[in-house]
Each structure stands twice: as structure tokens, then as C-alpha cells.
Design an enzyme around this catalytic site. Structure first.
Site, short mmCIF file in Angstrom:
data_model
loop_
_atom_site.label_atom_id
_atom_site.label_comp_id
_atom_site.label_asym_id
_atom_site.label_seq_id
_atom_site.Cartn_x
_atom_site.Cartn_y
_atom_site.Cartn_z
N ARG A 1 39.41 67.31 -11.33
CA ARG A 1 38.56 66.40 -10.54
C ARG A 1 39.39 65.17 -10.23
NH1 ARG A 1 32.48 64.07 -11.30
NH2 ARG A 1 32.12 66.18 -10.54
N HIS B 1 33.48 69.72 -2.74
CA HIS B 1 32.90 69.88 -4.07
C HIS B 1 32.32 71.31 -4.15
CE1 HIS B 1 31.47 68.90 -7.92
NE2 HIS B 1 30.57 67.98 -7.65
N GLN C 1 29.71 72.58 -6.84
CA GLN C 1 28.38 71.99 -6.67
C GLN C 1 27.52 72.85 -5.75
OE1 GLN C 1 26.74 69.08 -7.92
NE2 GLN C 1 25.05 70.17 -6.96
N ASP D 1 22.34 62.75 -1.03
CA ASP D 1 23.32 62.32 -2.03
C ASP D 1 23.41 60.79 -1.95
OD1 ASP D 1 25.37 62.26 -3.90
OD2 ASP D 1 26.89 63.18 -2.62
N CYS E 1 22.57 66.50 -5.64
CA CYS E 1 23.63 66.91 -6.57
C CYS E 1 23.65 66.09 -7.85
CB CYS E 1 24.98 66.86 -5.87
SG CYS E 1 25.31 65.29 -5.07
N ARG F 1 24.66 74.43 -12.33
CA ARG F 1 26.10 74.13 -12.32
C ARG F 1 26.81 74.95 -13.40
NH1 ARG F 1 28.11 69.51 -10.58
NH2 ARG F 1 29.97 70.81 -10.40
N1 CP Z 1 27.09 66.50 -9.28
C1 CP Z 1 28.17 66.21 -10.05
O1 CP Z 1 29.32 66.57 -9.74
O2 CP Z 1 27.86 65.55 -11.20
P1 CP Z 1 28.93 64.87 -12.17
O3 CP Z 1 29.64 63.78 -11.37
O4 CP Z 1 28.12 64.33 -13.31
O5 CP Z 1 29.92 65.91 -12.61
#
Ligand code: CP
Length: 336
Positions: A108, A135, A138, A237, A278, A323
Site C-alpha cells: 500500500r 484499489h 476494495q 467515498d 469503502c 474485504r
Molecule cells: N477501505 C480501505 O482500504 O480501508 P483501510 O484504509 O482501513 O484499509
């Protein structure tokens, strides 16, 4: 011949065919059933994975960790504060070291180019846990949630409200196009690029082409009624993304407020429509940022009202749970 993605990286949905995405969704549903029934599935015992996080996370980190443990794998979490990564050693060198110790690497961070480079150099599958551009894990969870709700997903309409371009929105546009779901983006277009939604024309053209192949459409609109009308799924979002400067809040609040998902917006969609996000979400002032925004700008709910977030149309926690099932499917399918 069946789908086989063993040894592949999972960097963006554009790299995956419709059949491969459908296979991952089916596998996710199977893992979810097994988990619910308490059926052990330690299929990857003896393997180890490492999670590289240059940004914070709750869902993605926990999904990778629990998914790996359920599959019998060892897992190491590395953040920039507790490793050489980024300070004394480049991400590229870190990955080349870790590729010799681990069977797979989650990343990430920032540019998509970086995760692509990692995958090119690591010698083991690399999974994108969020970059500035995409992403993908997600939206796999988002589609699993929609599948659970409606069964058949082809021909459904998903509308993304607010800051309707960015890593989550763009990944949704790609996966919807590949699966024949009508994708609608509803938010302020163009103008001030600091606040409004600006689309990558190449990505938009590519998604429109893919959607046409699968009998669906991509619509870009500023019209809230057009966005909500006949929608099966309303999605939103946060207006300022991870790693973006806090100074953006003022202009974003001004531009995006008309696109807040309210009960009125939900009432314009189909009666059976669901709400997805998300997460994390600013639906109240029970966070440090939420409280600061309320004090500074007098706004107590941002991209979605608390009423919608807590309503019986909201599937956000089911989506968050998914997830884990979808990430488990991706790691299993690429490492088996
Ligand atoms: N939606 C998402 O990626 O959550 P986090 O940032 O908590 O991993």
C-alpha cells in the site's frame, strides 16, 4: 481449461479478464461459506507473506493478516516506522530482499508505477493494497456484496456520488465495465482540479469500450437525479483522500456538499437500492478529523448522512467483512 492465475500479481483489474474476476468472486463466496461453517482451510501452510504499508490501514491490513492466518500462512507487517523501507532502503530494494524470503508481497503506497515496478522485480506475486490510482481488492469486495444482495449483477446500475474519480471510483468503473454493470459517476466535473472531478480520458475511453463489449454503459453526469434514478447501488467515498493535504477540505466541502448521499438521494434510486462505502467514513463527528471539520466549517456529516449510513439500506459493514474473504481468494489463487 479452468481459470488459473497462480503466480500472477494482482495490481489492477484492467489486467484481469471477466472470467478471472468471476472466478475470484466465486472463490471468495466459497471461502466465506467455509469460514461461516467453521471449516478449516489451511491450504497454504508453510508459505509466508509480507505486508508493506506506506500509509495507514484498518480493513486492508486486517483482511490480509486474517486471510493469511486462515490459510495457514505466516505473515509479517512492515510499516515505514519499523523498517529501513523508504528511509535507508528504497521500496524496490526492500522488495527484492523480501522476494527472496516471502512467497508474496502486499504493497500500500503512492504511485501505481511503484507497485508495478515491485511486481516486475520481486519474483513473487505482488498485491496492490491501494495506490493513488487503483484499489482493486476494495472493489472485488464491493462486487461480492452486490452479488450477495441481488444475485445477478449484470445490467445493474451502480452510481458513485461525490469525488467521482480516484482510486476507488476508477477501480469500480473498471470492474463494472468488465462485469456488464452500468456505471454512473455523479459529481462536479472539471473546472478547479483541486476540487472537482477530473477524469483520465484514456481510462474513461478504455472502460467505455469494455462496457460496450459487455452490454453496459459508463455515464458521467453532474445531475443528481440522473445519477440516482434507477440505481441499484449508491456508492460514495471521502472527499479528501489518504495522503492528500488537509487544506483541500474547504474547497471540497463547497463543491461536493450537493453530492452528499442523503435519504432524499436514496429515495430517488430503486426502492431496493443499497448504500455502499469503502470506509472509513465521515458520517458524524466521532473522529478527530470529523470533529475538526465540524468546528472549522460547521459541517457535521460529509459524504453521507448518518441517517443513510445507519439505515437498513446500508451494507457497509458486510462490505468491510467481504474485504477479508476476497483478499483471501486473491492470495490463495495467486499462491496455490
Ligand atoms: N477501505 C480501505 O482500504 O480501508 P483501510 O484504509 O482501513 O484499509
Amino acid at each position: 481449461m479452468g481459470v488459473n492465475i497462480a503466480g500472477r500479481s494482482f495490481l489492477k483489474l484492467l489486467d484481469y479478464t471477466t472470467e478471472e474476476i468471476e472466478y475470484l468472486l466465486e472463490l471468495s463466496a466459497n471461502f466465506k461459506s467455509m469460514k461461516r461453517a467453521g471449516v478449516p482451510h489451511k491450504y497454504l501452510e508453510g508459505k509466508n507473506i509480507v505486508l508493506l504499508f506506506e500509509k495507514t490501514s484498518t480493513r486492508t491490513r486486517c483482511a490480509f493478516e486474517v486471510g493469511a492466518l486462515d490459510l495457514g500462512m505466516g505473515v509479517t507487517y512492515l510499516d515505514p516506522g519499523s523498517s529501513q523501507m523508504g528511509k535507508k532502503e528504497s521500496i524496490e530494494d526492500t522488495a527484492r530482499v523480501l522476494g527472496r524470503m516471502y512467497d508474496g508481497i502486499e504493497y500500500r503506497g503512492f504511485e501505481q508505477a511503484k507497485v508495478e515496478e515491485l511486481a516486475a522485480k520481486a519474483g513473487v506475486p505482488v498485491w496492490n493494497g491501494l495506490t493513488t490510482e487503483f484499489h482493486p481488492t476494495q472493489v472485488l469486495a464491493d462486487i461480492l456484496t452486490i452479488r450477495e444482495e441481488f444475485g445477478e449483477i449484470k445490467g445493474r446500475k451502480l452510481t458513485f456520488f461525490g469525488k467521482a474519480a480516484g482510486n476507488v471510483a476508477d477501480s469500480l468503473m473498471v470492474i463494472c465495465a468488465k462485469l456488464g454493470i452500468n456505471y454512473c459517476s455523479c459529481g462536479p466535473i472539471g473546472g478547479n482540479s483541486e476540487g472537482a472531478t477530473s477524469y483520465d480520458p484514456e481510462l474513461l475511453a478504455e472502460c467505455s469500450r469494455i462496457a460496450a463489449e459487455h452490454g453496459s454503459t459508463i455515464t458521467i453526469t453532474e445531475d443528481i437525479e440522473e445519477g440516482a434514478r434507477d440505481a441499484d447501488v449508491i456508492y460514495t467515498d471521502v472527499w479528501v483522500g489518504m495522503g492528500q493535504p488537509a487544506e483541500l477540505w474547504e474547497s471540497r466541502i463547497k463543491l461536493m456538499s450537493p453530492y452528499r448521499v442523503t435519504a432524499e438521494v436514496m429515495s430517488m434510486a430503486k426502492p431496493e437500492a443499497i448504500f455502499l462505502h469503502c470506509l472509513p467514513s465521515f458520517h458524524d463527528t466521532n473522529t478527530t478529523v470529523g470533529a475538526e471539520i465540524a468546528e472549522k466549517f460547521g459541517v457535521t456529516e460529509m459524504e453521507v448522512t448518518d441517517e443513510v449510513f445507519e439505515s437498513d439500506k446500508s451494507r457497509v459493514f458486510q462490505e468491510a467483512e467481504n474485504r477479508m474473504h476476497t483478499i483471501k481468494a486473491v492470495t490463495y489463487a495467486t499462491l496455490k
